[in-house]
Design a protein around this motif. Sequence first.
Motif, PDB file in Angstrom:
ATOM      1  N   PHE A 227       0.889  -1.168   0.000  1.00  0.00           N
ATOM      2  CA  PHE A 227       0.000   0.000   0.000  1.00  0.00           C
ATOM      3  C   PHE A 227       0.919   1.207   0.000  1.00  0.00           C
ATOM      4  O   PHE A 227       1.450   1.567   1.044  1.00  0.00           O
ATOM      5  CB  PHE A 227      -0.866   0.035   1.256  1.00  0.00           C
ATOM      6  CG  PHE A 227      -1.859  -1.086   1.365  1.00  0.00           C
ATOM      7  CD1 PHE A 227      -3.000  -1.098   0.586  1.00  0.00           C
ATOM      8  CD2 PHE A 227      -1.651  -2.133   2.250  1.00  0.00           C
ATOM      9  CE1 PHE A 227      -3.933  -2.123   0.697  1.00  0.00           C
ATOM     10  CE2 PHE A 227      -2.574  -3.161   2.365  1.00  0.00           C
ATOM     11  CZ  PHE A 227      -3.713  -3.160   1.589  1.00  0.00           C
TER      12      PHE A 227
ATOM     13  N   VAL B  82       4.012   1.206   2.262  1.00  0.00           N
ATOM     14  CA  VAL B  82       3.884   0.145   3.279  1.00  0.00           C
ATOM     15  C   VAL B  82       3.794  -1.214   2.599  1.00  0.00           C
ATOM     16  O   VAL B  82       2.943  -1.423   1.737  1.00  0.00           O
ATOM     17  CB  VAL B  82       2.616   0.358   4.128  1.00  0.00           C
ATOM     18  CG1 VAL B  82       2.474  -0.756   5.154  1.00  0.00           C
ATOM     19  CG2 VAL B  82       2.636   1.713   4.802  1.00  0.00           C
TER      20      VAL B  82
ATOM     21  N   GLU C 183     -10.123 -13.216  13.289  1.00  0.00           N
ATOM     22  CA  GLU C 183     -10.289 -12.924  14.716  1.00  0.00           C
ATOM     23  C   GLU C 183     -11.700 -13.248  15.198  1.00  0.00           C
ATOM     24  O   GLU C 183     -12.382 -12.383  15.759  1.00  0.00           O
ATOM     25  CB  GLU C 183      -9.995 -11.439  14.988  1.00  0.00           C
ATOM     26  CG  GLU C 183      -8.751 -10.941  14.295  1.00  0.00           C
ATOM     27  CD  GLU C 183      -7.592 -10.694  15.249  1.00  0.00           C
ATOM     28  OE1 GLU C 183      -7.788 -10.835  16.465  1.00  0.00           O
ATOM     29  OE2 GLU C 183      -6.503 -10.388  14.765  1.00  0.00           O
TER      30      GLU C 183
ATOM     31  N   PRO D 100       1.269 -10.581  15.135  1.00  0.00           N
ATOM     32  CA  PRO D 100       0.883  -9.410  15.919  1.00  0.00           C
ATOM     33  C   PRO D 100       0.059  -8.421  15.087  1.00  0.00           C
ATOM     34  O   PRO D 100      -0.100  -8.597  13.883  1.00  0.00           O
ATOM     35  CB  PRO D 100       2.219  -8.800  16.333  1.00  0.00           C
ATOM     36  CG  PRO D 100       3.219  -9.344  15.381  1.00  0.00           C
ATOM     37  CD  PRO D 100       2.710 -10.659  14.900  1.00  0.00           C
ATOM     38  N   ASN D 101      -0.447  -7.395  15.727  1.00  0.00           N
ATOM     39  CA  ASN D 101      -1.223  -6.373  15.014  1.00  0.00           C
ATOM     40  C   ASN D 101      -0.414  -5.815  13.860  1.00  0.00           C
ATOM     41  O   ASN D 101       0.776  -5.548  13.996  1.00  0.00           O
ATOM     42  CB  ASN D 101      -1.592  -5.219  15.946  1.00  0.00           C
ATOM     43  CG  ASN D 101      -2.569  -5.643  17.033  1.00  0.00           C
ATOM     44  OD1 ASN D 101      -2.398  -5.315  18.191  1.00  0.00           O
ATOM     45  ND2 ASN D 101      -3.579  -6.399  16.674  1.00  0.00           N
ATOM     46  N   GLY D 102      -1.068  -5.680  12.748  1.00  0.00           N
ATOM     47  CA  GLY D 102      -0.390  -5.101  11.593  1.00  0.00           C
ATOM     48  C   GLY D 102       0.519  -6.061  10.854  1.00  0.00           C
ATOM     49  O   GLY D 102       1.256  -5.666   9.962  1.00  0.00           O
ATOM     50  N   ALA D 103       0.452  -7.352  11.224  1.00  0.00           N
ATOM     51  CA  ALA D 103       1.345  -8.330  10.588  1.00  0.00           C
ATOM     52  C   ALA D 103       0.960  -8.598   9.139  1.00  0.00           C
ATOM     53  O   ALA D 103       1.786  -9.043   8.341  1.00  0.00           O
ATOM     54  CB  ALA D 103       1.333  -9.628  11.377  1.00  0.00           C
ATOM     55  N   GLY D 104      -0.294  -8.343   8.804  1.00  0.00           N
ATOM     56  CA  GLY D 104      -0.743  -8.586   7.432  1.00  0.00           C
ATOM     57  C   GLY D 104      -1.749  -9.715   7.304  1.00  0.00           C
ATOM     58  O   GLY D 104      -2.039 -10.170   6.205  1.00  0.00           O
ATOM     59  N   LYS D 105      -2.326 -10.140   8.414  1.00  0.00           N
ATOM     60  CA  LYS D 105      -3.274 -11.256   8.379  1.00  0.00           C
ATOM     61  C   LYS D 105      -4.529 -10.899   7.589  1.00  0.00           C
ATOM     62  O   LYS D 105      -4.929 -11.612   6.674  1.00  0.00           O
ATOM     63  CB  LYS D 105      -3.684 -11.651   9.807  1.00  0.00           C
ATOM     64  CG  LYS D 105      -2.523 -12.018  10.703  1.00  0.00           C
ATOM     65  CD  LYS D 105      -2.988 -12.403  12.095  1.00  0.00           C
ATOM     66  CE  LYS D 105      -3.610 -11.264  12.881  1.00  0.00           C
ATOM     67  NZ  LYS D 105      -2.672 -10.210  13.253  1.00  0.00           N
ATOM     68  N   THR D 106      -5.136  -9.784   7.975  1.00  0.00           N
ATOM     69  CA  THR D 106      -6.377  -9.390   7.300  1.00  0.00           C
ATOM     70  C   THR D 106      -6.130  -9.121   5.821  1.00  0.00           C
ATOM     71  O   THR D 106      -6.927  -9.514   4.964  1.00  0.00           O
ATOM     72  CB  THR D 106      -6.973  -8.150   7.993  1.00  0.00           C
ATOM     73  OG1 THR D 106      -7.203  -8.451   9.373  1.00  0.00           O
ATOM     74  CG2 THR D 106      -8.280  -7.739   7.345  1.00  0.00           C
ATOM     75  N   THR D 107      -5.017  -8.480   5.521  1.00  0.00           N
ATOM     76  CA  THR D 107      -4.698  -8.192   4.120  1.00  0.00           C
ATOM     77  C   THR D 107      -4.552  -9.496   3.328  1.00  0.00           C
ATOM     78  O   THR D 107      -5.051  -9.608   2.203  1.00  0.00           O
ATOM     79  CB  THR D 107      -3.406  -7.361   4.041  1.00  0.00           C
ATOM     80  OG1 THR D 107      -3.554  -6.202   4.856  1.00  0.00           O
ATOM     81  CG2 THR D 107      -3.113  -6.949   2.614  1.00  0.00           C
TER      82      THR D 107
ATOM     83  N   ALA E  50       2.542  -4.514   3.242  1.00  0.00           N
ATOM     84  CA  ALA E  50       1.691  -5.180   4.235  1.00  0.00           C
ATOM     85  C   ALA E  50       1.945  -6.677   4.237  1.00  0.00           C
ATOM     86  O   ALA E  50       1.939  -7.323   5.276  1.00  0.00           O
ATOM     87  CB  ALA E  50       0.222  -4.888   3.946  1.00  0.00           C
TER      88      ALA E  50
END
Lengths: 308, 265
Positions: free
Chosen positions: A16, A19, A158, A40-47, A21
Amino acid sequence: MRTETDIVVDHLTKRFGSVTAVDDLSFTVRPGAVTGFLGPNGAGKTTTLRMLLGLVRPTSGAALIGGRRYEDIERPASVVGAALEASSFHPGRSGLDHLRVYAPQIGVSDARCHEMLELVGLADSAKRRVGGYSMGMRQRLGLAYALLGDPDVILLDEPANGLDPQGIVWLRRLLRIFADEGRTVLVSSHVLSEVQHTVDDVVIIAQGRLVHASSLDGLRALAETRVRLAGPDEERLAGLAAEHGWRVERVDGGLDVFGVSAAQIGAAAFAAGVELHQLADVGVGLEDVFLRLTSSPDAPASRGGVAA
Amino acid sequence: MSAAIRAEVRKLFSTRLWWLLALVLVAYLVFIGAVMAFSFTVQVDTMGQAEMPTGEDMAKQIYSLTSPIGYVFPLIIGSLLFTGEFRHKTITASLLVEPSRWILLGAKLLASLSVGVVYGILGTASTVVGAAPILAWRGEGAFLGSGDILVLLGMSVVVMTIWAVLGTAIGSVLTNQIAAIIVILAFTQFVEPIARMALGAWDLTSDVAKFLPGAAADAVVGASFYAQDASTDLLSRGAGAAVMLAYIVVFALIGRYVTLRRDIG
Ligand SMILES: Nc1ncnc2c1ncn2[C@@H]1O[C@H](COP(=O)(O)OP(=O)(O)OP(=O)(O)O)[C@@H](O)[C@H]1O
Ligand SMILES: [Mg+2]
């Protein structure tokens, strides 16, 4: 028997702007098991999940379900069921209507919508507007949506967020049943402890990169014992460790020894006549392994449970 | 595609907004119809101005007000088909059941016909309900039996329906709900009326004014509040409809190739 449908993420990258991701990520998810997708948060799971679902276009690489891109699957919601965010509902629509809205395209009846609400424990709130739902109820509604098409592949981002303890136990059982039926289940989380009782396999990412992929036992193998030693003569303790080739770390008030049991250390100290004031197993849980794996960004990826 | 349209219609009618907006539309147009009918008939009576329309022409002008006064409603409800999905992030769930952006767009445009027809019938009927009794009482009649008037009322329904589709096309471009509503309000309440007056004032620019969406809509209706002479100041019915469709196509294509190409997340 269900159609066995695997997930293959192949050199997947998403940027992005500046960034990155997801960074050259590769892993596979097998049918018949629950796989934890951790980081962890921001690791790229959702992406990553969004790329698997055709919502985010990869910068490069491929994300395939059963060998196909999501948008190439016919009636995809009957093959893949996904719940991404617990907040993606029109607050003015009832829970039942939220499902009914998607039913025609998934190819299921209104009866199936009722059935799914029943399954997730929302039957009594079916006619209530979602705006009045609690976080946990939304999470359940998202799950009901994901399951509408009786999919072979289930992707949940999650899913335990906002669920009460009973809800978490219930979800675990449900996921286990799905896996036993031969479905492919991928569940993301940023806490290992949340899923460690549920998952068979783990895929761990940090800063968009794979840091570990193995069975849960493979991950356990990385969990070393850690024994705290203390005594009047620290130099003798260090000498003892060096003699046996133990890996140690000096800590405040003593010495930590890795990968050797307290019994072995005690026996060795006794044999060498080294006085000990403390010999305590301070243990390393899976969570510590997870933290260790995800906190060092440059750690090389480890596979198959082989310690790096 | 038919399942996709069914889904979109369900989305539209499963929240309260469509009928809340319809309620306001009805109240507003009944009021405007009554006020206009009253002021027209009163002015004719007391001042007897020569250029005021009379008889059936007056009825036509008043009945044609549904679109120029009420078009903001179908535009907004139409735009919500898209902006609501982005605002509440239901676009994710919608694209999961149908990943084809073309089908999503097409289904929404076609589904907006349904709410458009509802708004067209309600709106047109409201104007008539507000105006006809006063025209009959104070003027020269309501002319509801006249063939011309019936065609005009039918076209008013058609035009309101097209507005809803255009609203959806605009929503596909301006997916931010607040932005879309502000732009639609500003355009319909200020920009277009002023532009039509200003451009219509000179012969040179009045040709341009004919192609404004509201003027094209008036052409489809066949009468205009802005135009002294519908035959010279407006496009033909067919051309008016074509201009409106052109706006829809342009917005929808921008929506498809700009907004709907973006990542969702
Ligand atoms: N649409 C976007 N535009 C810009 N950056 C984005 C976008 N989506 C995600 N990112 C960035 O990509 C990275 C990965 O985000 P992602 O949401 O995938 O993480 P995550 O692992 O799901 O985290 P969490 O546990 O917090 O949900 C983050 O740095 C995030 O800021
Ligand atoms: Mg996330």
